[in-house]
Design a protein around this motif. Structure first.
Motif, PDB file in Angstrom:
ATOM      1  N   GLY A   1       0.839  -1.194   0.000  1.00 38.44           N
ATOM      2  CA  GLY A   1       0.000   0.000   0.000  1.00 38.44           C
ATOM      3  C   GLY A   1       0.874   1.243   0.000  1.00 38.44           C
ATOM      4  N   GLU A   2       0.370   2.322  -0.557  1.00 40.25           N
ATOM      5  CA  GLU A   2       1.098   3.592  -0.563  1.00 40.25           C
ATOM      6  C   GLU A   2       1.453   3.964   0.884  1.00 40.25           C
ATOM      7  N   PRO A   3       2.733   3.979   1.243  1.00 46.10           N
ATOM      8  CA  PRO A   3       3.139   4.188   2.640  1.00 46.10           C
ATOM      9  C   PRO A   3       2.641   5.487   3.276  1.00 46.10           C
ATOM     10  N   GLU A   4       2.425   6.513   2.471  1.00 48.28           N
ATOM     11  CA  GLU A   4       1.992   7.803   3.008  1.00 48.28           C
ATOM     12  C   GLU A   4       0.531   7.798   3.446  1.00 48.28           C
ATOM     13  N   THR A   5      -0.269   6.906   2.867  1.00 45.96           N
ATOM     14  CA  THR A   5      -1.703   6.915   3.166  1.00 45.96           C
ATOM     15  C   THR A   5      -2.267   5.572   3.623  1.00 45.96           C
ATOM     16  N   VAL A   6      -1.494   4.502   3.435  1.00 46.59           N
ATOM     17  CA  VAL A   6      -1.973   3.154   3.782  1.00 46.59           C
ATOM     18  C   VAL A   6      -1.098   2.576   4.893  1.00 46.59           C
ATOM     19  N   PRO A   7      -1.632   2.407   6.101  1.00 46.25           N
ATOM     20  CA  PRO A   7      -0.826   1.886   7.208  1.00 46.25           C
ATOM     21  C   PRO A   7      -0.106   0.581   6.888  1.00 46.25           C
TER      22      PRO A   7
ATOM     23  N   LYS B   1       3.328   0.361  -5.749  1.00 52.08           N
ATOM     24  CA  LYS B   1       2.461   0.949  -4.722  1.00 52.08           C
ATOM     25  C   LYS B   1       0.993   0.923  -5.144  1.00 52.08           C
ATOM     26  N   ALA B   2       0.142   0.591  -4.175  1.00 47.74           N
ATOM     27  CA  ALA B   2      -1.301   0.489  -4.433  1.00 47.74           C
ATOM     28  C   ALA B   2      -2.065   1.442  -3.517  1.00 47.74           C
ATOM     29  N   LYS B   3      -3.296   1.772  -3.892  1.00 47.56           N
ATOM     30  CA  LYS B   3      -4.085   2.768  -3.141  1.00 47.56           C
ATOM     31  C   LYS B   3      -4.550   2.254  -1.779  1.00 47.56           C
ATOM     32  N   ASP B   4      -4.670   0.925  -1.628  1.00 50.47           N
ATOM     33  CA  ASP B   4      -5.041   0.344  -0.336  1.00 50.47           C
ATOM     34  C   ASP B   4      -4.743  -1.154  -0.349  1.00 50.47           C
ATOM     35  N   VAL B   5      -4.986  -1.834   0.761  1.00 53.27           N
ATOM     36  CA  VAL B   5      -4.630  -3.257   0.843  1.00 53.27           C
ATOM     37  C   VAL B   5      -5.463  -4.106  -0.103  1.00 53.27           C
ATOM     38  N   ARG B   6      -6.698  -3.705  -0.366  1.00 56.37           N
ATOM     39  CA  ARG B   6      -7.530  -4.476  -1.293  1.00 56.37           C
ATOM     40  C   ARG B   6      -6.966  -4.409  -2.719  1.00 56.37           C
ATOM     41  N   ALA B   7      -6.355  -3.299  -3.052  1.00 54.35           N
ATOM     42  CA  ALA B   7      -5.725  -3.178  -4.366  1.00 54.35           C
ATOM     43  C   ALA B   7      -4.499  -4.088  -4.451  1.00 54.35           C
ATOM     44  N   VAL B   8      -3.745  -4.191  -3.345  1.00 56.47           N
ATOM     45  CA  VAL B   8      -2.597  -5.117  -3.302  1.00 56.47           C
ATOM     46  C   VAL B   8      -3.089  -6.542  -3.520  1.00 56.47           C
ATOM     47  N   LEU B   9      -4.164  -6.901  -2.844  1.00 51.83           N
ATOM     48  CA  LEU B   9      -4.757  -8.233  -2.989  1.00 51.83           C
ATOM     49  C   LEU B   9      -5.115  -8.494  -4.447  1.00 51.83           C
ATOM     50  N   ASN B  10      -5.700  -7.508  -5.084  1.00 54.88           N
ATOM     51  CA  ASN B  10      -6.103  -7.638  -6.485  1.00 54.88           C
ATOM     52  C   ASN B  10      -4.894  -7.781  -7.400  1.00 54.88           C
ATOM     53  N   TYR B  11      -3.835  -7.021  -7.134  1.00 50.71           N
ATOM     54  CA  TYR B  11      -2.622  -7.113  -7.951  1.00 50.71           C
ATOM     55  C   TYR B  11      -2.057  -8.530  -7.930  1.00 50.71           C
ATOM     56  N   VAL B  12      -2.103  -9.145  -6.755  1.00 54.06           N
ATOM     57  CA  VAL B  12      -1.572 -10.507  -6.630  1.00 54.06           C
ATOM     58  C   VAL B  12      -2.496 -11.511  -7.313  1.00 54.06           C
ATOM     59  N   GLU B  13      -3.790 -11.389  -7.060  1.00 48.06           N
ATOM     60  CA  GLU B  13      -4.741 -12.348  -7.644  1.00 48.06           C
ATOM     61  C   GLU B  13      -4.756 -12.306  -9.173  1.00 48.06           C
ATOM     62  N   THR B  14      -4.532 -11.120  -9.735  1.00 42.50           N
ATOM     63  CA  THR B  14      -4.534 -10.987 -11.193  1.00 42.50           C
ATOM     64  C   THR B  14      -3.173 -11.290 -11.807  1.00 42.50           C
ATOM     65  N   GLY B  15      -2.154 -11.532 -10.960  1.00 45.72           N
ATOM     66  CA  GLY B  15      -0.827 -11.860 -11.465  1.00 45.72           C
ATOM     67  C   GLY B  15      -0.030 -10.659 -11.937  1.00 45.72           C
ATOM     68  N   ASN B  16      -0.481  -9.442 -11.600  1.00 46.63           N
ATOM     69  CA  ASN B  16       0.259  -8.243 -11.995  1.00 46.63           C
ATOM     70  C   ASN B  16       1.571  -8.111 -11.228  1.00 46.63           C
TER      71      ASN B  16
END
Length: 265
Positions: A147-153, A177-192
């Motif tokens: 997650g983006e360190p400045e806005t995502v814990p 960097k992703a906008k939140d943890v759910r975006a990180v989850l999506n990046y992994v699930e989609t293989g990005n």
């Protein structure tokens, strides 16, 4: 005599009008009471599924409408500072709640640490066999989502892990960097990306055919993960917000949070 009678008649008409007006107001207030109020809850993205389930149960016996907005805690703080509607805020970081407290946005007496969580390393199904904490600096791992360190814990906790492992300079070019943890989850699930850092509560939601959790990160490598909550100082629905706030601290809500992987304080 006629003047007195006319004055009396006018007074009676005025009194009758006031009575009916009063009844109208009472009916409107009663109708509003029957409909319930609207409570706006801003909460960390990692709370989405658990909180939605709790809200569904709450609405079975309460007519108050719970309006939610989920995002990175830092983004939510900026929204609140920008006067976005908010009655109850639940952060994934003490730092973000501290920021609002220092700016006098919250009811300090209402602030409580509700939950805890665990930082985890997840990977795609194909990469899971080669991804480990020790492999992050090797050629086996090409990209790491956080997650983006400045806005995502969770992103901030991940950078603390890199710093404490003394590998920041070795992984910095691999970071996505992703906008939140759910975006990180999506990046992994989609293989990005091959792997990423999310909370245990998010890792439990991974599609088993697309990814898996490969490691829980040692608590000693980052700050404690705590979810504080508080009612806003200028809440327009303070009483209704307090009722919902109490509900998410009761046994039913605790059970739901634990089911999704949170630890209850």
């Amino acid at each position: 005599m006629k003047v007195k009678k006319l004055s009396l008649l006018l007074a009676l008409m005025l009194l009758t009008a006031c009575i009916f007006a009063g009844c109208g107001d009472s009916k409107e207030e009663a109708a509003k009471s029957e409909e319930g109020g609207e409570i706006t809850v801003l909460a960390a993205a990692s709370l989405t599924d658990a909180l939605n389930e709790i809200i569904t149960e709450y609405n079975k016996d309460c007519k108050d409408k719970i309006k939610t907005s989920y995002a990175g805690s830092g983004d939510l703080v900026q929204q609140i500072k920008g006067n976005a509607p908010c009655d109850l805020f639940i952060s994934a970081s003490k730092k973000n709640m501290d920021e609002l407290e220092e700016a006098d946005f919250i009811d300090k007496e209402s602030r409580k640490d509700l939950l805890g969580n665990t930082l985890t390393l997840i990977a795609t199904k194909e990469a899971a066999g080669k991804v480990t904490m020790d492999a992050l600096t090797t050629d086996a791992v090409k990209q790491i989502a956080i997650g983006e360190p400045e806005t995502v814990p969770a992103g901030k906790y991940a950078t603390q892990v890199f710093e404490n492992m003394k590998i920041t300079d070795k992984v910095e070019k691999k970071i996505v960097k992703a906008k939140d943890v759910r975006a990180v989850l999506n990046y992994v699930e989609t293989g990005n990306v091959e792997c990423g850092f999310v909370y245990k509560t998010d890792a439990m939601l991974l599609d088993k055919d697309k990814g898996e959790m490969v490691a829980e990160v040692k608590d000693s490598l980052h700050d404690p993960i705590v979810y504080p909550a508080a009612i806003m100082k200028d809440s327009q629905q303070a009483e209704a917000a307090e009722n919902f706030y109490k509900f998410i601290q009761e046994d039913y809500a605790k059970g739901v949070f634990e089911k999704y992987g949170f630890t209850v304080k």
